[in-house]
Design a protein around this motif. Structure first.
Motif, PDB file in Angstrom:
ATOM      1  N   ASP A 413       0.798  -1.227   0.000  1.00 51.00           N
ATOM      2  CA  ASP A 413       0.000   0.000   0.000  1.00 51.00           C
ATOM      3  C   ASP A 413       0.834   1.281   0.000  1.00 51.00           C
ATOM      4  O   ASP A 413       0.324   2.332  -0.372  1.00 51.00           O
ATOM      5  CB  ASP A 413      -0.936   0.018   1.214  1.00 51.00           C
ATOM      6  N   ASN A 414       2.077   1.217   0.442  1.00 48.13           N
ATOM      7  CA  ASN A 414       2.887   2.435   0.552  1.00 48.13           C
ATOM      8  C   ASN A 414       3.268   2.971  -0.822  1.00 48.13           C
ATOM      9  O   ASN A 414       3.840   2.246  -1.638  1.00 48.13           O
ATOM     10  CB  ASN A 414       4.156   2.167   1.359  1.00 48.13           C
ATOM     11  N   GLN A 415       2.953   4.234  -1.046  1.00 50.19           N
ATOM     12  CA  GLN A 415       3.363   4.880  -2.295  1.00 50.19           C
ATOM     13  C   GLN A 415       4.704   5.593  -2.137  1.00 50.19           C
ATOM     14  O   GLN A 415       5.330   5.960  -3.129  1.00 50.19           O
ATOM     15  CB  GLN A 415       2.307   5.889  -2.750  1.00 50.19           C
ATOM     16  N   GLU A 416       5.170   5.765  -0.913  1.00 50.15           N
ATOM     17  CA  GLU A 416       6.475   6.377  -0.657  1.00 50.15           C
ATOM     18  C   GLU A 416       7.166   5.626   0.466  1.00 50.15           C
ATOM     19  O   GLU A 416       6.557   5.322   1.492  1.00 50.15           O
ATOM     20  CB  GLU A 416       6.338   7.857  -0.304  1.00 50.15           C
ATOM     21  N   LEU A 417       8.438   5.311   0.262  1.00 53.49           N
ATOM     22  CA  LEU A 417       9.231   4.595   1.256  1.00 53.49           C
ATOM     23  C   LEU A 417      10.573   5.289   1.426  1.00 53.49           C
ATOM     24  O   LEU A 417      11.149   5.800   0.457  1.00 53.49           O
ATOM     25  CB  LEU A 417       9.462   3.138   0.836  1.00 53.49           C
ATOM     26  N   THR A 418      11.068   5.290   2.664  1.00 53.08           N
ATOM     27  CA  THR A 418      12.385   5.854   2.974  1.00 53.08           C
ATOM     28  C   THR A 418      13.220   4.790   3.665  1.00 53.08           C
ATOM     29  O   THR A 418      12.769   4.175   4.643  1.00 53.08           O
ATOM     30  CB  THR A 418      12.253   7.091   3.876  1.00 53.08           C
ATOM     31  N   ILE A 419      14.429   4.566   3.153  1.00 56.46           N
ATOM     32  CA  ILE A 419      15.320   3.525   3.674  1.00 56.46           C
ATOM     33  C   ILE A 419      16.619   4.176   4.131  1.00 56.46           C
ATOM     34  O   ILE A 419      17.215   4.970   3.395  1.00 56.46           O
ATOM     35  CB  ILE A 419      15.607   2.463   2.593  1.00 56.46           C
ATOM     36  N   HIS A 420      17.042   3.853   5.352  1.00 57.16           N
ATOM     37  CA  HIS A 420      18.313   4.345   5.880  1.00 57.16           C
ATOM     38  C   HIS A 420      19.356   3.237   5.823  1.00 57.16           C
ATOM     39  O   HIS A 420      19.095   2.114   6.274  1.00 57.16           O
ATOM     40  CB  HIS A 420      18.147   4.802   7.335  1.00 57.16           C
ATOM     41  N   LEU A 421      20.539   3.540   5.292  1.00 57.14           N
ATOM     42  CA  LEU A 421      21.643   2.599   5.234  1.00 57.14           C
ATOM     43  C   LEU A 421      22.747   3.110   6.151  1.00 57.14           C
ATOM     44  O   LEU A 421      23.430   4.106   5.838  1.00 57.14           O
ATOM     45  CB  LEU A 421      22.168   2.453   3.809  1.00 57.14           C
ATOM     46  N   ILE A 422      22.927   2.449   7.302  1.00 61.42           N
ATOM     47  CA  ILE A 422      23.875   2.912   8.317  1.00 61.42           C
ATOM     48  C   ILE A 422      25.252   2.290   8.064  1.00 61.42           C
ATOM     49  O   ILE A 422      25.369   1.107   7.772  1.00 61.42           O
ATOM     50  CB  ILE A 422      23.373   2.552   9.724  1.00 61.42           C
ATOM     51  N   GLY A 423      26.281   3.127   8.206  1.00 60.99           N
ATOM     52  CA  GLY A 423      27.650   2.666   7.951  1.00 60.99           C
ATOM     53  C   GLY A 423      27.884   2.379   6.481  1.00 60.99           C
ATOM     54  O   GLY A 423      28.658   1.484   6.138  1.00 60.99           O
ATOM     55  N   ALA A 424      27.215   3.146   5.607  1.00 61.14           N
ATOM     56  CA  ALA A 424      27.307   2.896   4.163  1.00 61.14           C
ATOM     57  C   ALA A 424      28.728   3.121   3.662  1.00 61.14           C
ATOM     58  O   ALA A 424      29.452   4.006   4.136  1.00 61.14           O
ATOM     59  CB  ALA A 424      26.335   3.806   3.416  1.00 61.14           C
ATOM     60  N   GLU A 425      29.121   2.304   2.698  1.00 59.08           N
ATOM     61  CA  GLU A 425      30.443   2.405   2.075  1.00 59.08           C
ATOM     62  C   GLU A 425      30.287   2.835   0.628  1.00 59.08           C
ATOM     63  O   GLU A 425      29.387   2.382  -0.073  1.00 59.08           O
ATOM     64  CB  GLU A 425      31.179   1.059   2.148  1.00 59.08           C
ATOM     65  N   ILE A 426      31.192   3.696   0.182  1.00 56.90           N
ATOM     66  CA  ILE A 426      31.107   4.242  -1.162  1.00 56.90           C
ATOM     67  C   ILE A 426      31.300   3.171  -2.230  1.00 56.90           C
ATOM     68  O   ILE A 426      30.744   3.250  -3.325  1.00 56.90           O
ATOM     69  CB  ILE A 426      32.154   5.376  -1.339  1.00 56.90           C
ATOM     70  N   ASP A 427      32.067   2.113  -1.913  1.00 56.59           N
ATOM     71  CA  ASP A 427      32.360   1.083  -2.921  1.00 56.59           C
ATOM     72  C   ASP A 427      31.394  -0.094  -2.872  1.00 56.59           C
ATOM     73  O   ASP A 427      31.564  -1.057  -3.618  1.00 56.59           O
ATOM     74  CB  ASP A 427      33.792   0.572  -2.761  1.00 56.59           C
ATOM     75  N   PHE A 428      30.372  -0.015  -2.025  1.00 55.17           N
ATOM     76  CA  PHE A 428      29.395  -1.114  -1.958  1.00 55.17           C
ATOM     77  C   PHE A 428      27.965  -0.576  -2.086  1.00 55.17           C
ATOM     78  O   PHE A 428      27.321  -0.750  -3.117  1.00 55.17           O
ATOM     79  CB  PHE A 428      29.563  -1.902  -0.666  1.00 55.17           C
ATOM     80  N   GLU A 429      27.468   0.086  -1.058  1.00 49.23           N
ATOM     81  CA  GLU A 429      26.084   0.564  -1.112  1.00 49.23           C
ATOM     82  C   GLU A 429      25.881   1.644  -2.179  1.00 49.23           C
ATOM     83  O   GLU A 429      24.831   1.701  -2.823  1.00 49.23           O
ATOM     84  CB  GLU A 429      25.658   1.124   0.257  1.00 49.23           C
ATOM     85  N   VAL A 430      26.871   2.520  -2.368  1.00 49.07           N
ATOM     86  CA  VAL A 430      26.717   3.638  -3.311  1.00 49.07           C
ATOM     87  C   VAL A 430      27.092   3.234  -4.733  1.00 49.07           C
ATOM     88  O   VAL A 430      26.754   3.926  -5.689  1.00 49.07           O
ATOM     89  CB  VAL A 430      27.567   4.842  -2.841  1.00 49.07           C
ATOM     90  N   ASP A 431      27.746   2.115  -4.892  1.00 54.05           N
ATOM     91  CA  ASP A 431      28.190   1.675  -6.212  1.00 54.05           C
ATOM     92  C   ASP A 431      26.996   1.458  -7.149  1.00 54.05           C
ATOM     93  O   ASP A 431      26.128   0.621  -6.887  1.00 54.05           O
ATOM     94  CB  ASP A 431      28.989   0.372  -6.070  1.00 54.05           C
ATOM     95  N   ILE A 432      26.946   2.201  -8.244  1.00 53.43           N
ATOM     96  CA  ILE A 432      25.868   2.159  -9.252  1.00 53.43           C
ATOM     97  C   ILE A 432      24.503   2.367  -8.584  1.00 53.43           C
ATOM     98  O   ILE A 432      23.749   1.426  -8.310  1.00 53.43           O
ATOM     99  CB  ILE A 432      25.890   0.843 -10.062  1.00 53.43           C
ATOM    100  N   LEU A 433      24.172   3.620  -8.342  1.00 52.91           N
ATOM    101  CA  LEU A 433      22.908   3.965  -7.682  1.00 52.91           C
ATOM    102  C   LEU A 433      21.696   3.506  -8.483  1.00 52.91           C
ATOM    103  O   LEU A 433      20.608   3.308  -7.923  1.00 52.91           O
ATOM    104  CB  LEU A 433      22.843   5.478  -7.459  1.00 52.91           C
ATOM    105  N   HIS A 434      21.884   3.337  -9.776  1.00 50.60           N
ATOM    106  CA  HIS A 434      20.781   2.925 -10.657  1.00 50.60           C
ATOM    107  C   HIS A 434      20.149   1.599 -10.217  1.00 50.60           C
ATOM    108  O   HIS A 434      19.019   1.286 -10.579  1.00 50.60           O
ATOM    109  CB  HIS A 434      21.327   2.815 -12.079  1.00 50.60           C
TER     110      HIS A 434
END
Length: 606
Positions: A413-434
């Motif tokens: 049912d949610n039309q909007e969701l917000t997700i927090h990624l704690i301790g994010a790393e640039i070479d893993f979580e941020v890699d290819i945002l697409h």
């Protein structure tokens, strides 16, 4: 007798282009009346004005057509040139139409299941304009119209000033974006030549570095040519001489924990000799050296060891084959996959798997593992292939988040969701945002807006512009249907971010491979207690992942202890069905689990 002085030639039009255009707007009749055939011929051979100025030449030809046969000839030449340009435009138009149709068919073929019909035909407004222009020009040329050149220039100017073909409105800001793509580093493997990275498994003539005895080559020539290794080699030799004949001399008496500590101390000693930190690749010569894998043996002498014939990544005593552990068979294929990935990376660079284009109409509630989602998205890859492993490394973060929200029944049912990624790393979580659009938005039909917040004090180690990363845009279909993924970055500790004005209340909090049980974190300080307490007080689902089964119960115990309130364990420590299958070497518990995988185990609490 005075020398003959050449009379300077008078010009009939200003040398400056701006003045010529001004004269065209307000014609001077006295100048036009003085133009002669001789003057026209002189201007045609003038070197300073030989560049093609279509507007000026067109108007000059019109002013002098009745007065000069040469001017009429120039007009005919201009007509021929314009005809050729129109033919080229027509050909380019057909090519553009074919390319746009091919791209549109590929991009929207899988979207035909949507409730609304998706048109794959490109915007043909510009094509109609070109066709009408061509017909008008042909008619004017047939009637011998004198206004043809001016008409052509006006229409061409109008066509070139039109906006590019697009399904939606675009802006300059929309085009100014970058996407961070992690560039993998080099690796050291005992089964690869340290220079050319060829596979040494099954080859005869494997050569050991004669000085440090820690790097290996396919020939003596490559050993002598490895210039990058020399500085480290001398430092390793110096440290080895101070402790014995070899870096791993008398290591057979160490326990597993002592041996890990010894390797860390050795790295620090080498860094002190060369007066700089070792790179990750250089550290691997010490962390993953060629030793007998039997913890009670750890034979280091080159001639007494033999490598596994299949993977070449594990060594054991030539005279004691039983030193090869019985459970190596279950790790051998993963070792082979790891080596194949490194070889591909050395030869061709980063492995870029083919990304899915399909957008699902219905929520795939029955998909309970990565393979099921891939099948829904029409991804046909062999499970043990390098491309499949690289794709799971890319998709594990959004799919694990999606899986957690599905368990908590928050996707319908949610039309909007917000997700927090704690301790994010640039070479893993941020890699290819697409990947968040492809593996989350495209498989959640009811979702209109997804907000992804990356939080971590070491997030911006590469000094990347977050403002540019925020401009990463979705595909044409999502933009057309006003579906978006927004990215936010906070380079600080999570409980500090929650006190800022930029805080967005989450629907899900993720700790990916965080190692909550460890007391040494950012700047060797234990910041987890306050972060865990803050996360638990937000009263939303929390997913925690780990590399190994050993870490999971320790992380869960720490989280329950620091949360200071009762939590429901929705999913106990369990194998993550959406884990990455791309192997990485494990130094922490290499004697028990030599390889590890991102997000391999997980638990969910609320």
């Amino acid at each position: 007798m005075k020398p003959h002085k050449k009379k300077p030639r008078q010009r009939n039009r200003p040398r400056n282009k701006a003045n010529r255009l001004k004269n065209l707007e307000i014609p001077d009749e006295s100048i036009n009346e003085e133009i002669t055939e001789t003057t026209i011929k002189a201007e045609e051979t003038d070197d300073d004005d030989s560049l093609p100025e279509l507007i000026d030449e067109t108007n000059d030809s019109l002013n002098n057509r009745d007065q000069s046969s040469s001017g009429y000839k120039a007009f005919e030449n201009l007509e021929n040139v314009l005809k050729q340009n129109i033919q080229k435009l027509s050909r380019k138009e057909e090519i553009l139409k074919d390319e746009l149709k091919a791209v549109s068919d590929d991009q929207f073929r899988d979207s035909a299941l949507q409730n609304t019909e998706i048109s794959t035909e490109p915007n043909n407004q510009q094509n109609v304009f070109i066709h009408n222009l061509q017909q008008q020009m042909e008619s004017m040329m047939a009637n011998g119209s004198e206004d043809l050149p001016q008409t052509i220039m006006e229409n061409l100017k109008k066509m070139l000033n039109q906006a590019p073909i697009s399904d939606v409105e675009t802006s300059d800001e929309e085009d100014e974006f970058i996407e961070y793509i992690y560039k993998p580093r080099k690796y050291f493997l005992i089964s690869l030549c340290n220079l050319c990275k060829c596979d040494l498994c099954g080859r005869t003539g494997m050569v050991q570095c004669s000085r440090c005895k820690l790097s290996y080559y396919c020939s003596k020539g490559h050993m002598r040519s490895d210039i990058e290794h020399r500085q480290l080699c001398f430092a390793l030799k110096q440290v080895a001489d101070s402790s014995g004949e070899h870096i791993f001399y008398k290591c057979s008496n160490f326990t597993s924990e002592q041996f890990r500590s010894y390797r860390i101390i050795t790295i620090r000693n080498v860094e002190a000799v060369i007066n700089r930190p070792l790179t990750a690749t250089e550290q691997e010569l010490i962390l993953f050296g060629r030793l007998c894998c039997n913890v009670k043996c750890r034979e280091y002498r080159f001639e007494k060891l033999i490598n596994c014939n299949n993977c070449g990544m594990v060594s054991y005593c030539r005279e004691n084959p039983q030193h090869l552990p019985n459970d190596h068979e279950k790790w051998c294929k993963a070792f082979q996959l790891f080596k194949q990935l490194i070889i591909h990376q050395e030869k061709f660079g980063r492995l870029e798997p083919q990304l899915p284009k399909k957008i699902l109409k219905d929520l795939p509630v029955n998909c309970c593992k990565t393979k099921d989602i891939y099948k829904k998205l029409n991804i046909n890859l062999t499970e043990n292939s390098c491309e499949y492993a690289a794709l799971t490394q890319l998709s594990t973060v959004p799919l694990t988040s999606w899986y957690t929200l599905k368990l908590c029944d928050q996707l319908r049912d949610n039309q909007e969701l917000t997700i927090h990624l704690i301790g994010a790393e640039i070479d893993f979580e941020v890699d290819i945002l697409h990947k968040w659009e492809l593996f989350f938005l495209h498989i959640t039909p009811t979702l209109r807006r997804l907000n992804v917040v990356f939080v971590g004090p070491e997030l911006n180690a590469c000094n990347i512009s977050f403002d540019q990363l925020k401009k990463t845009k979705c595909c044409r279909f999502c933009r057309k249907n006003k579906r978006t993924v927004s990215y936010y970055f906070a380079a600080n500790i999570y409980h500090e971010y929650c006190r800022t004005v930029d805080f967005l209340k989450p629907h899900l909090i993720c700790f990916f491979n965080a190692g909550l049980y460890r007391s040494t974190g950012y700047k060797m300080e234990d910041t987890w207690p306050e972060t865990i307490l803050t996360a638990s007080q937000l009263k939303v689902p929390v997913v925690v992942t780990a590399y190994t089964e050993y870490e999971m119960p320790l992380d869960l115990s720490r989280f329950l202890q620091e949360s200071n309130r009762h939590l429901n364990v929705i999913l106990p420590p369990h194998l993550n069905p959406f884990a990455s299958v791309k192997p990485e070497r494990n130094f922490i518990s290499d004697d028990e689990v030599p390889l590890m995988f991102k997000n391999y185990y997980c638990f969910v609490v609320e």
